[in-house]
Motif scaffolding. Structure first.
Motif, PDB file in Angstrom:
ATOM      1  N   THR A  23       0.981  -1.227  -0.047  1.00  0.00           N
ATOM      2  CA  THR A  23      -0.052   0.179  -0.188  1.00  0.00           C
ATOM      3  C   THR A  23       0.830   1.145  -0.052  1.00  0.00           C
ATOM      4  O   THR A  23       0.538   2.212  -0.888  1.00  0.00           O
ATOM      5  N   GLY A  24       1.934   1.187   0.784  1.00  0.00           N
ATOM      6  CA  GLY A  24       2.737   2.577   0.857  1.00  0.00           C
ATOM      7  C   GLY A  24       3.447   2.508  -0.479  1.00  0.00           C
ATOM      8  O   GLY A  24       3.515   3.762  -0.956  1.00  0.00           O
ATOM      9  N   ILE A  25       3.850   1.462  -0.985  1.00  0.00           N
ATOM     10  CA  ILE A  25       4.413   1.831  -2.321  1.00  0.00           C
ATOM     11  C   ILE A  25       3.386   2.168  -3.527  1.00  0.00           C
ATOM     12  O   ILE A  25       3.628   3.164  -4.230  1.00  0.00           O
ATOM     13  N   ALA A  26       2.301   1.697  -3.445  1.00  0.00           N
ATOM     14  CA  ALA A  26       1.420   2.036  -4.193  1.00  0.00           C
ATOM     15  C   ALA A  26       0.773   3.266  -4.264  1.00  0.00           C
ATOM     16  O   ALA A  26       0.652   4.173  -5.275  1.00  0.00           O
ATOM     17  N   ALA A  27       0.745   3.923  -2.927  1.00  0.00           N
ATOM     18  CA  ALA A  27       0.109   5.117  -2.697  1.00  0.00           C
ATOM     19  C   ALA A  27       1.473   6.238  -2.993  1.00  0.00           C
ATOM     20  O   ALA A  27       1.015   7.250  -3.877  1.00  0.00           O
ATOM     21  N   VAL A  28       2.455   5.971  -2.993  1.00  0.00           N
ATOM     22  CA  VAL A  28       3.903   6.831  -3.593  1.00  0.00           C
ATOM     23  C   VAL A  28       3.724   6.851  -4.894  1.00  0.00           C
ATOM     24  O   VAL A  28       3.804   7.949  -5.377  1.00  0.00           O
ATOM     25  N   ALA A  29       3.629   5.699  -5.586  1.00  0.00           N
ATOM     26  CA  ALA A  29       3.416   5.636  -7.161  1.00  0.00           C
ATOM     27  C   ALA A  29       2.339   6.565  -7.627  1.00  0.00           C
ATOM     28  O   ALA A  29       2.388   7.253  -8.762  1.00  0.00           O
ATOM     29  N   TYR A  30       1.253   6.379  -7.126  1.00  0.00           N
ATOM     30  CA  TYR A  30      -0.006   6.981  -7.526  1.00  0.00           C
ATOM     31  C   TYR A  30       0.098   8.465  -7.267  1.00  0.00           C
ATOM     32  O   TYR A  30      -0.181   9.443  -8.008  1.00  0.00           O
ATOM     33  N   GLU A  31       0.859   9.040  -6.037  1.00  0.00           N
ATOM     34  CA  GLU A  31       1.029  10.158  -5.834  1.00  0.00           C
ATOM     35  C   GLU A  31       2.194  11.030  -7.075  1.00  0.00           C
ATOM     36  O   GLU A  31       1.707  11.890  -7.462  1.00  0.00           O
ATOM     37  N   ARG A  32       2.916  10.269  -7.361  1.00  0.00           N
ATOM     38  CA  ARG A  32       3.893  10.900  -8.148  1.00  0.00           C
ATOM     39  C   ARG A  32       3.197  11.001  -9.809  1.00  0.00           C
ATOM     40  O   ARG A  32       3.393  11.888 -10.355  1.00  0.00           O
ATOM     41  N   VAL A  33       2.601  10.037 -10.147  1.00  0.00           N
ATOM     42  CA  VAL A  33       1.671   9.972 -11.250  1.00  0.00           C
ATOM     43  C   VAL A  33       0.757  11.067 -11.332  1.00  0.00           C
ATOM     44  O   VAL A  33       0.686  11.777 -12.366  1.00  0.00           O
ATOM     45  N   PHE A  34       0.215  11.402 -10.113  1.00  0.00           N
ATOM     46  CA  PHE A  34      -0.908  12.259 -10.021  1.00  0.00           C
ATOM     47  C   PHE A  34      -0.377  13.673 -10.085  1.00  0.00           C
ATOM     48  O   PHE A  34      -0.979  14.735 -11.036  1.00  0.00           O
ATOM     49  N   VAL A  35       0.825  13.910  -9.379  1.00  0.00           N
ATOM     50  CA  VAL A  35       1.337  15.292  -9.448  1.00  0.00           C
ATOM     51  C   VAL A  35       1.946  15.562 -11.081  1.00  0.00           C
ATOM     52  O   VAL A  35       1.675  16.532 -11.568  1.00  0.00           O
ATOM     53  N   TRP A  36       2.431  14.345 -11.690  1.00  0.00           N
ATOM     54  CA  TRP A  36       2.804  14.553 -13.196  1.00  0.00           C
ATOM     55  C   TRP A  36       1.537  15.205 -13.945  1.00  0.00           C
ATOM     56  O   TRP A  36       1.700  15.968 -14.686  1.00  0.00           O
ATOM     57  N   ALA A  37       0.268  14.448 -13.736  1.00  0.00           N
ATOM     58  CA  ALA A  37      -0.799  14.732 -14.545  1.00  0.00           C
ATOM     59  C   ALA A  37      -1.154  15.827 -14.052  1.00  0.00           C
ATOM     60  O   ALA A  37      -1.619  16.918 -15.096  1.00  0.00           O
ATOM     61  N   GLU A  38      -1.194  16.454 -12.958  1.00  0.00           N
ATOM     62  CA  GLU A  38      -1.715  17.943 -12.772  1.00  0.00           C
ATOM     63  C   GLU A  38      -0.681  19.023 -13.460  1.00  0.00           C
ATOM     64  O   GLU A  38      -1.106  20.102 -13.763  1.00  0.00           O
ATOM     65  N   GLU A  39       0.721  18.674 -13.087  1.00  0.00           N
ATOM     66  CA  GLU A  39       1.688  19.640 -13.762  1.00  0.00           C
ATOM     67  C   GLU A  39       1.351  19.591 -15.159  1.00  0.00           C
ATOM     68  O   GLU A  39       1.552  20.824 -15.899  1.00  0.00           O
TER      69      GLU A  39
END
Length: 474
Positions: free
Chosen positions: A55-71
């Motif tokens: 879960t920790g790994i998935a949350a971090v990966a999701y966060e990074r993809v989400f930040v990339w998508a927003e930027e």
């Protein structure tokens, strides 16, 4: 014949009193560690530890993809604003198709789905929970939300992270071999929800409080160890990859007294009412959307939502799209920055359009942004001193989120941990309680409770998934 003392080691080689005590303790500890009870506890906990790490790994990966998508959405909108009339409707349509065709339970936030799955986790209905929390749903959840955000959707990732986390815990729970000592399905899902929120926001206490306040009515003594360890492991995994970050940094917060108490009470009531009205409007729109029964009509609705959202993105710019976190940071860390009077309404409409499109996306972070904008406006309207501005903004964030989800303690603890401002915890709690009372005047039930009932009905109307060949505990 040898004397009795001939086989004994010389006095200088005999074990000392302390050595004999340590040897005895070692034997007792060894027997304790290898006792049946401890062995069973370790075997029960091991799958939860693995799920928490994932879960920790998935949350971090999701966060990074989400930040990339927003930027990325900010970049293309700044460079070519007119593209909003093309890319935003297209993104809304693709995100909706992913959900509709591959995993209908991936739509929306994800928290009501987890609540419904917990209720379904009984010996009779547990297979129906697979429709809500399969790994397929988790993958579609991430894909749909990222596509929507790329096109300028107003969504967050916190609710989706909770659903993804619960899906991971459910999958690990089902993969345990025959004869493995197991904890219940309900505990697996409850623990997954707590771990997901803790990893998403880096708020371990918020994850624990969220479980107690929102996910279950079961007394915490039945699952506290599982929740605590899952939150710790998932949180530490996320911190190990991202660092010990704060979601909103360290804003300067003071409490000068006097007029600021009027501000706290005012924003708590106003934002609590506004949050409840927003939730009510989402429920009404979702009900109205059901009138569109044909595929063509539903696609037309989604394209219409995307076109309206594209218009907001074109005329307002980056502040109209995304999670809203940059707006909160400017309000808390740039003393001269103030939001336009209309921005709260723009964000409100953007959230409604994005959520009612039928794609995946949460409302936690976006609700915090609307609350912060309202707090900024109210603070200026009633002339709150500039030194107390940040406090009013934080209370308004707690209050609007409370109005939507009806979890005042969770909202207060989340904002507290996001900013590390323990000095104003009582003001945040007071804001949450006042907002809860005001919101109850609009609707006695929370937004998530309404949606949970709908997901329960959908799950019960569907055929349960194929009976599992691997038994799971109850």
């Amino acid at each position: 014949m040898q004397s009795p003392t001939e086989n004994q080691p010389p006095p200088e080689q005999q074990p000392s009193f302390y050595q004999r005590v340590l040897s005895l303790l070692d034997q007792r500890v060894f027997r304790f560690l290898y006792s049946a009870r401890v062995r069973r506890t370790v075997l029960q906990s091991l799958p939860f530890w693995i799920a928490s790490l994932l879960t920790g790994i998935a949350a971090v990966a999701y966060e990074r993809v989400f930040v990339w998508a927003e930027e990325t959405s900010f970049t293309w909108l700044r460079a070519q604003p007119l593209l909003a009339f093309l890319l935003t409707p297209l993104a809304f349509l693709v995100a909706w198709i992913l959900v509709r065709q591959l995993a209908p339970a991936a739509r929306g936030s994800g928290i009501p789905q987890v609540m419904a799955a917990i209720e379904l986790s009984t010996p009779v209905n547990h297979r129906r929970a697979g429709w809500l929390l399969s790994m397929r749903v988790a993958i579609v959840k991430v894909l749909s939300s990222v596509v929507l955000l790329l096109g300028g959707g107003v969504i967050g990732r916190e609710g989706p992270t909770i659903q993804v986390s619960a899906a991971i815990f459910r999958a690990i729970n089902r993969l345990q071999p025959v004869g493995w000592p197991q904890l219940s399905r309900q505990i697996a899902l409850i623990t997954g929800g707590a771990a997901g929120l803790a990893a998403a926001f880096n708020t371990p206490l918020g994850g624990i409080v969220f479980v107690v306040e929102e996910l279950t009515q079961t007394h915490i003594t039945h699952f506290r160890t599982a929740v605590f360890t899952a939150v710790i492991i998932a949180g530490l995994t996320a911190q190990g990859m991202l660092g010990p970050y704060l979601y909103l940094g360290y804003p300067n917060v003071v409490m000068s007294g006097g007029m600021v108490w009027l501000g706290v009470g005012t924003v708590a009531v106003v934002c609590g009412l506004a949050g409840a009205l927003f939730a009510k409007s989402l429920l009404w729109i979702n009900q109205f959307r059901k009138e569109f029964r044909t595929l063509e009509a539903q696609a037309g609705w989604v394209l219409g939502c995307g076109l309206l959202m594209g218009g907001l993105a074109y005329w307002i710019g980056n502040d109209a799209v995304g999670t809203g976190k940059p707006i909160i940071n400017r309000l808390l860390f740039q003393s001269t920055y103030h939001t336009p009077w209309y921005l709260a309404a723009v964000r409100w409409v953007g959230m409604a359009l994005s959520y009612s499109s039928g794609a995946a996306g949460g409302i936690f972070a976006t609700s915090l942004s609307v609350g912060s904008i309202m707090g900024d406006g109210i603070a200026r309207l009633i002339r709150i001193p500039a030194t107390d501005h940040n406090l009013i903004v934080l209370v308004s964030m707690v209050s609007f989120l409370t109005g939507v989800v009806r979890s005042p303690f969770t909202a207060a603890i989340l904002v507290l941990e996001m900013t590390d401002r323990h000095s104003v915890i009582f003001q945040l709690l007071l804001g949450g309680l006042l907002a809860q009372g005001a919101a109850s005047l609009v609707d006695p039930e929370s937004f998530y409770e309404h949606l949970k009932a709908g997901f329960l009905s959908e799950s019960m109307a569907r055929q349960p998934t194929t009976k599992a060949t691997i038994p799971t505990g109850d």
